[in-house]
Design an enzyme around this catalytic site. Structure first.
Site, PDB file in Angstrom:
ATOM      1  N   CYS A 107      55.050  28.790  29.479  1.00 36.98           N
ATOM      2  CA  CYS A 107      56.072  29.719  29.989  1.00 36.98           C
ATOM      3  C   CYS A 107      57.455  29.090  30.092  1.00 36.98           C
ATOM      4  CB  CYS A 107      55.649  30.276  31.340  1.00 36.98           C
ATOM      5  SG  CYS A 107      54.126  31.222  31.247  1.00 36.98           S
ATOM      6  N   HIS A 242      62.140  33.430  34.412  1.00 39.10           N
ATOM      7  CA  HIS A 242      60.862  33.729  33.780  1.00 39.10           C
ATOM      8  C   HIS A 242      60.216  34.875  34.550  1.00 39.10           C
ATOM      9  CE1 HIS A 242      56.990  33.537  32.085  1.00 39.10           C
ATOM     10  NE2 HIS A 242      56.415  32.939  33.105  1.00 39.10           N
ATOM     11  N   ASN A 272      54.327  39.400  31.980  1.00 37.31           N
ATOM     12  CA  ASN A 272      54.644  37.988  31.708  1.00 37.31           C
ATOM     13  C   ASN A 272      54.436  37.728  30.214  1.00 37.31           C
ATOM     14  OD1 ASN A 272      54.664  35.210  31.437  1.00 37.31           O
ATOM     15  ND2 ASN A 272      53.441  34.823  33.262  1.00 37.31           N
TER      16      ASN A 272
HETATM   17  O1  UT7 Z   1      53.685  32.266  33.909  1.00 42.13           O
HETATM   18  C1  UT7 Z   1      53.080  31.182  34.523  1.00 42.13           C
HETATM   19  C2  UT7 Z   1      53.242  31.267  35.956  1.00 42.13           C
HETATM   20  N1  UT7 Z   1      52.275  32.190  36.505  1.00 42.13           N
HETATM   21  C3  UT7 Z   1      52.509  32.688  37.658  1.00 42.13           C
HETATM   22  O2  UT7 Z   1      53.555  32.443  38.181  1.00 42.13           O
HETATM   23  C4  UT7 Z   1      51.441  33.497  38.366  1.00 42.13           C
HETATM   24  C5  UT7 Z   1      51.509  33.166  39.808  1.00 42.13           C
HETATM   25  N2  UT7 Z   1      50.577  33.904  40.637  1.00 42.13           N
HETATM   26  C6  UT7 Z   1      50.676  35.218  40.898  1.00 42.13           C
HETATM   27  O3  UT7 Z   1      51.507  35.904  40.353  1.00 42.13           O
HETATM   28  C7  UT7 Z   1      49.738  35.801  41.923  1.00 42.13           C
HETATM   29  O4  UT7 Z   1      49.059  34.755  42.600  1.00 42.13           O
HETATM   30  C8  UT7 Z   1      48.699  36.769  41.334  1.00 42.13           C
HETATM   31  C9  UT7 Z   1      49.397  38.077  40.935  1.00 42.13           C
HETATM   32  C10 UT7 Z   1      48.007  36.144  40.144  1.00 42.13           C
HETATM   33  C11 UT7 Z   1      47.640  37.135  42.388  1.00 42.13           C
HETATM   34  O5  UT7 Z   1      48.249  37.639  43.554  1.00 42.13           O
HETATM   35  P1  UT7 Z   1      47.770  37.109  44.995  1.00 42.13           P
HETATM   36  O6  UT7 Z   1      48.513  37.887  45.991  1.00 42.13           O
HETATM   37  O7  UT7 Z   1      47.919  35.632  44.985  1.00 42.13           O
HETATM   38  O8  UT7 Z   1      46.248  37.561  45.031  1.00 42.13           O
HETATM   39  P2  UT7 Z   1      44.939  36.681  45.112  1.00 42.13           P
HETATM   40  O9  UT7 Z   1      44.731  35.907  43.857  1.00 42.13           O
HETATM   41  O10 UT7 Z   1      44.969  35.942  46.398  1.00 42.13           O
HETATM   42  O11 UT7 Z   1      43.837  37.808  45.191  1.00 42.13           O
HETATM   43  C12 UT7 Z   1      43.760  38.739  46.283  1.00 42.13           C
HETATM   44  C13 UT7 Z   1      42.599  39.673  46.057  1.00 42.13           C
HETATM   45  C14 UT7 Z   1      41.293  38.950  45.704  1.00 42.13           C
HETATM   46  O12 UT7 Z   1      40.239  39.613  46.351  1.00 42.13           O
HETATM   47  P3  UT7 Z   1      39.570  39.000  47.692  1.00 42.13           P
HETATM   48  O13 UT7 Z   1      39.085  37.644  47.272  1.00 42.13           O
HETATM   49  O14 UT7 Z   1      40.705  38.927  48.667  1.00 42.13           O
HETATM   50  O15 UT7 Z   1      38.535  39.982  47.999  1.00 42.13           O
HETATM   51  C15 UT7 Z   1      41.168  39.173  44.211  1.00 42.13           C
HETATM   52  O16 UT7 Z   1      39.833  39.174  43.763  1.00 42.13           O
HETATM   53  O17 UT7 Z   1      42.862  40.555  44.960  1.00 42.13           O
HETATM   54  C16 UT7 Z   1      41.767  40.531  44.044  1.00 42.13           C
HETATM   55  N3  UT7 Z   1      42.281  40.770  42.688  1.00 42.13           N
HETATM   56  C17 UT7 Z   1      42.441  41.990  42.173  1.00 42.13           C
HETATM   57  N4  UT7 Z   1      42.231  43.205  42.655  1.00 42.13           N
HETATM   58  C18 UT7 Z   1      42.511  44.255  41.859  1.00 42.13           C
HETATM   59  C19 UT7 Z   1      42.677  39.833  41.781  1.00 42.13           C
HETATM   60  N5  UT7 Z   1      43.095  40.443  40.660  1.00 42.13           N
HETATM   61  C20 UT7 Z   1      42.967  41.771  40.875  1.00 42.13           C
HETATM   62  C21 UT7 Z   1      43.247  42.913  40.087  1.00 42.13           C
HETATM   63  N6  UT7 Z   1      43.016  44.111  40.609  1.00 42.13           N
HETATM   64  N7  UT7 Z   1      43.764  42.814  38.838  1.00 42.13           N
END
Ligand code: UT7
Length: 315
Positions: A107, A242, A272
């Site tokens: 990225c 980004h 992204n």
């Molecule tokens: O380009 C390279 C750089 N990349 C990035 O910068 C990405 C950085 N990270 C992020 O953007 C965020 O961390 C994410 C968007 C990937 C995730 O958001 P989050 O607020 O950190 O959520 P999380 O990973 O803590 O997940 C929260 C909940 C989980 O469920 P439980 O364990 O709380 O029951 C996940 O299983 O959301 C669930 N979850 C989803 N639910 C519905 C994860 N993906 C999904 C989904 N739809 N697509």
């Protein structure tokens, strides 16, 4: 400077993804700001998108393709393991013979490519450079993994740069900083490759941890670049970040005290697009009239490796 971009024809909405995986438009919008992404069709590849973006940038700059002396293409999704996708772009543009290579910093690839092009122009290696970020991340996503597949899209963006020779009214790259930290490999990587599995592999990410590192690393590299250039955050006209997550954009801008209106956002429409995201967002904002000649623009990105970087540019 000229810029151009290209997106695949097919738009995939969050609602469409929710038909095949356990997710919802509401979750994706709330956690990321993404509403849709463009996904490459069978006849679209990283090189076809890169060539279209490059042609648009060349037309915008009002130059002949033959005058380009250097092509650097940032991608983590090349058409082939080798040769460099940059050489395919070169052949399509008809500037065969010039320097052409790919850089691989995921990225942050466009930031790495931009700083490399700037350095090579300063050495006299070339007078004019084409810097491209182009990706087809849809080809390395695990479409059954809802934690990653909803986040990415395909696309390309390109800029034309020229050696200044003093006649550029102060336009150009004022300062750049690049970083990498290989200790963070396991937080964002692809689980395959030519020398390990002999497969392309799929993207794997521990999103929450990447998020935490992104805000800290980006704020720090932005401050480094501001210090190098001797300007303050208040002098910046536009930040072109980004486009990984609206929440990262908001948190980084807040840390620097930059108002949200000065941050170019395309993550809602493009998702992204890895190395393509910064030049795609830049071209979008130039073409809709927000970014104008003379503006002071900050580019920044962070991605797999980890790699991260920023460049301050007078357009
Ligand atoms: O380009 C390279 C750089 N990349 C990035 O910068 C990405 C950085 N990270 C992020 O953007 C965020 O961390 C994410 C968007 C990937 C995730 O958001 P989050 O607020 O950190 O959520 P999380 O990973 O803590 O997940 C929260 C909940 C989980 O469920 P439980 O364990 O709380 O029951 C996940 O299983 O959301 C669930 N979850 C989803 N639910 C519905 C994860 N993906 C999904 C989904 N739809 N697509």
């Amino acid at each position: 400077m000229g810029s151009g971009s290209a997106l695949p024809d097919r738009v995939v909405t969050n609602a469409e993804l929710a038909q095949t995986i356990d997710t919802s438009d509401e979750w994706i919008v709330e956690r990321t700001g993404i509403r849709q992404r463009h996904i490459a069709g069978e006849d679209e590849t990283t090189s076809t998108l890169a060539i279209a973006a490059a042609r648009a940038a060349i037309a915008d700059a009002g130059i002949e393709a033959e005058s380009i002396g250097l092509i650097i293409l940032a991608t983590a999704t090349p058409d082939n393991t080798f040769p460099a996708t940059a050489t395919k772009v070169q052949d399509a543009l008809g500037c065969n013979g010039c320097v052409a290579f790919d850089v691989h910093a995921v990225c942050s690839g466009f930031l790495y490519a931009l700083a490399t092009a700037d350095s090579l122009l300063r050495t006299g290696m070339a007078k004019r450079a084409l810097v491209i970020g182009a990706e087809t991340f849809s080809r390395i996503l695990d479409w059954e993994d809802r934690t990653t597949c909803v986040l990415f899209g395909d696309g390309a963006g390109a800029v034309v740069l020229e050696a200044a020779n003093g006649g550029n009214d102060g336009a150009g790259i004022l300062a750049s900083r690049l970083h990498a930290d290989g200790a963070q490999h396991d937080l964002l990587y692809v689980d395959g490759g030519p020398s390990t599995t002999q497969t392309v592999g799929h993207l794997r990410m521990k999103g929450r941890e990447v998020f935490r590192h992104a805000v800290v690393n980006l704020a720090s590299v932005l401050n480094e670049v501001l210090e190098d250039a001797g300007v303050s955050a208040g002098d910046i006209d536009w930040v072109v970040p980004h486009q990984a997550n609206q929440r990262i954009l908001d948190a980084t801008a807040k840390k620097l005290g930059i108002p949200a209106e000065k941050v170019i956002v395309t993550v809602d429409r493009h998702a992204n697009t890895s190395a393509a995201s910064v030049p795609l967002a830049f071209d979008t904002a130039r073409r809709d009239g927000r970014i104008k000649p003379g503006d002071l623009v900050m580019f920044e990105a962070m991605g797999g490796g980890f790699t991260w970087g920023a460049s301050l540019v007078r357009v």
